[in-house]
Scaffold this motif. Sequence first.
Motif, PDB file in Angstrom:
ATOM      1  N   ASP A 170       0.557-123.874  25.295  1.00 12.38           N
ATOM      2  CA  ASP A 170      -0.610-123.455  25.039  1.00 12.38           C
ATOM      3  C   ASP A 170      -0.949-123.734  26.621  1.00 12.38           C
ATOM      4  N   ILE A 171       0.038-124.640  27.910  1.00 15.17           N
ATOM      5  CA  ILE A 171      -1.275-125.429  28.803  1.00 15.17           C
ATOM      6  C   ILE A 171       0.456-124.975  29.662  1.00 15.17           C
ATOM      7  N   LEU A 172      -0.516-124.142  30.313  1.00 14.81           N
ATOM      8  CA  LEU A 172       0.517-124.734  32.044  1.00 14.81           C
ATOM      9  C   LEU A 172      -0.252-124.745  32.897  1.00 14.81           C
ATOM     10  N   PHE A 173       1.217-125.471  33.389  1.00  9.49           N
ATOM     11  CA  PHE A 173      -0.042-125.754  35.145  1.00  9.49           C
ATOM     12  C   PHE A 173       1.566-125.450  36.586  1.00  9.49           C
ATOM     13  N   PHE A 174       0.386-124.851  37.426  1.00  8.00           N
ATOM     14  CA  PHE A 174       1.675-124.361  38.643  1.00  8.00           C
ATOM     15  C   PHE A 174       1.077-124.647  40.009  1.00  8.00           C
ATOM     16  N   ASP A 175       2.394-125.280  40.214  1.00  6.15           N
ATOM     17  CA  ASP A 175       1.623-125.969  41.766  1.00  6.15           C
ATOM     18  C   ASP A 175       2.349-125.037  42.614  1.00  6.15           C
ATOM     19  N   GLU A 176       0.892-125.022  43.205  1.00  4.48           N
ATOM     20  CA  GLU A 176       1.241-123.572  44.231  1.00  4.48           C
ATOM     21  C   GLU A 176       2.240-122.164  44.035  1.00  4.48           C
ATOM     22  N   PRO A 177       1.562-121.414  43.299  1.00  7.19           N
ATOM     23  CA  PRO A 177       2.701-120.598  42.908  1.00  7.19           C
ATOM     24  C   PRO A 177       3.399-119.528  44.145  1.00  7.19           C
ATOM     25  N   SER A 178       2.201-119.336  44.861  1.00  6.84           N
ATOM     26  CA  SER A 178       1.669-118.351  45.939  1.00  6.84           C
ATOM     27  C   SER A 178       2.880-118.873  46.924  1.00  6.84           C
ATOM     28  N   ALA A 179       2.884-119.555  46.972  1.00 11.21           N
ATOM     29  CA  ALA A 179       3.619-120.596  48.523  1.00 11.21           C
ATOM     30  C   ALA A 179       4.767-119.882  48.797  1.00 11.21           C
ATOM     31  N   GLY A 180       4.630-119.289  50.474  1.00 11.97           N
ATOM     32  CA  GLY A 180       5.706-118.672  50.428  1.00 11.97           C
ATOM     33  C   GLY A 180       5.852-117.799  50.473  1.00 11.97           C
ATOM     34  N   LEU A 181       4.575-117.335  49.482  1.00 12.73           N
ATOM     35  CA  LEU A 181       5.085-115.493  48.909  1.00 12.73           C
ATOM     36  C   LEU A 181       4.561-114.468  49.881  1.00 12.73           C
ATOM     37  N   ASP A 182       5.064-113.399  50.212  1.00 10.12           N
ATOM     38  CA  ASP A 182       3.960-112.480  50.590  1.00 10.12           C
ATOM     39  C   ASP A 182       3.197-112.123  50.195  1.00 10.12           C
ATOM     40  N   PRO A 183       1.916-111.376  50.876  1.00 16.85           N
ATOM     41  CA  PRO A 183       0.487-110.749  50.276  1.00 16.85           C
ATOM     42  C   PRO A 183       0.791-110.121  48.800  1.00 16.85           C
ATOM     43  N   ILE A 184       1.466-108.970  49.366  1.00 21.30           N
ATOM     44  CA  ILE A 184       1.876-108.292  48.121  1.00 21.30           C
ATOM     45  C   ILE A 184       2.682-109.062  46.980  1.00 21.30           C
ATOM     46  N   THR A 185       3.701-109.401  46.905  1.00 25.81           N
ATOM     47  CA  THR A 185       4.123-110.102  45.912  1.00 25.81           C
ATOM     48  C   THR A 185       3.115-111.868  45.390  1.00 25.81           C
ATOM     49  N   SER A 186       2.239-111.931  46.228  1.00 26.17           N
ATOM     50  CA  SER A 186       1.456-113.252  45.747  1.00 26.17           C
ATOM     51  C   SER A 186       0.315-112.242  44.788  1.00 26.17           C
ATOM     52  N   ALA A 187      -0.067-111.221  45.192  1.00 26.87           N
ATOM     53  CA  ALA A 187      -1.002-110.888  43.820  1.00 26.87           C
ATOM     54  C   ALA A 187      -0.521-110.523  43.205  1.00 26.87           C
ATOM     55  N   ARG A 188       0.727-109.924  43.242  1.00 24.46           N
ATOM     56  CA  ARG A 188       1.600-109.463  41.537  1.00 24.46           C
ATOM     57  C   ARG A 188       1.774-110.348  41.191  1.00 24.46           C
ATOM     58  N   LEU A 189       1.960-112.031  41.396  1.00 30.12           N
ATOM     59  CA  LEU A 189       1.850-113.127  40.853  1.00 30.12           C
ATOM     60  C   LEU A 189       0.610-113.260  40.049  1.00 30.12           C
ATOM     61  N   ASP A 190      -0.643-113.222  41.095  1.00 30.96           N
ATOM     62  CA  ASP A 190      -1.526-113.324  40.388  1.00 30.96           C
ATOM     63  C   ASP A 190      -1.827-112.258  38.654  1.00 30.96           C
ATOM     64  N   ASP A 191      -1.508-111.445  38.949  1.00 30.05           N
ATOM     65  CA  ASP A 191      -2.315-110.840  38.096  1.00 30.05           C
ATOM     66  C   ASP A 191      -1.020-111.198  36.498  1.00 30.05           C
ATOM     67  N   LEU A 192       0.279-111.151  36.824  1.00 25.35           N
ATOM     68  CA  LEU A 192       0.979-111.884  35.908  1.00 25.35           C
ATOM     69  C   LEU A 192       0.717-113.030  35.413  1.00 25.35           C
ATOM     70  N   ILE A 193      -0.292-114.071  36.182  1.00 25.81           N
ATOM     71  CA  ILE A 193      -0.642-115.200  35.739  1.00 25.81           C
ATOM     72  C   ILE A 193      -1.937-114.598  34.381  1.00 25.81           C
ATOM     73  N   LEU A 194      -2.830-113.756  35.228  1.00 26.96           N
ATOM     74  CA  LEU A 194      -3.969-113.735  34.224  1.00 26.96           C
ATOM     75  C   LEU A 194      -3.825-112.790  33.274  1.00 26.96           C
ATOM     76  N   ASN A 195      -2.444-111.584  32.895  1.00 28.50           N
ATOM     77  CA  ASN A 195      -2.004-110.831  31.861  1.00 28.50           C
ATOM     78  C   ASN A 195      -1.705-112.495  30.899  1.00 28.50           C
ATOM     79  N   LEU A 196      -0.705-112.931  31.377  1.00 27.75           N
ATOM     80  CA  LEU A 196      -0.990-114.522  30.570  1.00 27.75           C
ATOM     81  C   LEU A 196      -1.428-115.061  30.294  1.00 27.75           C
TER      82      LEU A 196
END
Length: 265
Positions: A170-196
């Motif tokens: 019930d507690i998730l820790f993310f260390d620089e989840p978008s590091a090294g990703l292109d802007p589109i992939t990073s945005a999709r990961l953001d959406d995934l985090i919000l959905n989770l």
Amino acid sequence: MAPQTPDTDSRETLMSLQDVTLAFGPKVIQKGISFDIKRGSIFAVMGGSGCGKSTVLKSMIGLLKPAAGHYLVDGEDYWTSDPAHRQTVSRRFGVLFQSAALWSSLTVGENVALPMQMLTKMDAATIRNQVELKLGLVGMLHAIDQYPSEVSGGMKKRAGLARAMALDPDILFFDEPSAGLDPITSARLDDLILNLRDGLGATIVIVSHELPSLFKIADDGIFLDAKTKTPIAHGAPSWLHDHCDEPQVHAFMHRERETESGRTD
């Protein structure tokens, strides 16, 4: 510390750091760290390189005992509790490391299965069902039998996220989840985090210096200063962008605008 966001969040406090000092031997990394994290929030640990963001995260997941202060989870001090209690609390944590930290010799599915094999008594069929469920949540079911070397950087991050959710934390820790990703992939990961967060009700702590991600997903946060080795601002990234006059925070929060416009605000 700079003025905080007006305290209008009525959600229950899940975790608290109270006057925490983090150090490696005599070398102090950060001191005077105090903040609360509300249940169901996305809390950002922000600051420039070398300020100690990942060290704070390391302490919160149980890998570095503070030199001073208290870390409370559901009102109980994590570090002064007995080892059995700490282990129980740690089972509530899911961690996505910066590099995803997948085992290269294991398939994506085997990587996700590993925590269940090591820490539960589930049978093989149940573990397989859970692996398929977790990979389905992050859109990676098609890669269950592929190796990390056979998938992209963004897919590795999603596989790492599926593994972080393996034990239904019930507690998730993310260390620089978008590091090294292109802007589109990073945005999709953001959406995934919000959905989770919305779908699972998880509380998320994220270390990041990626402004688009911070503005999009974080609803609270702390800003660490490398020079003074103290937190100097507390609030949602969007609020700090608009209201914080601390020079270092202002420069950090406005750097995208400066880069894109070719001028300073």
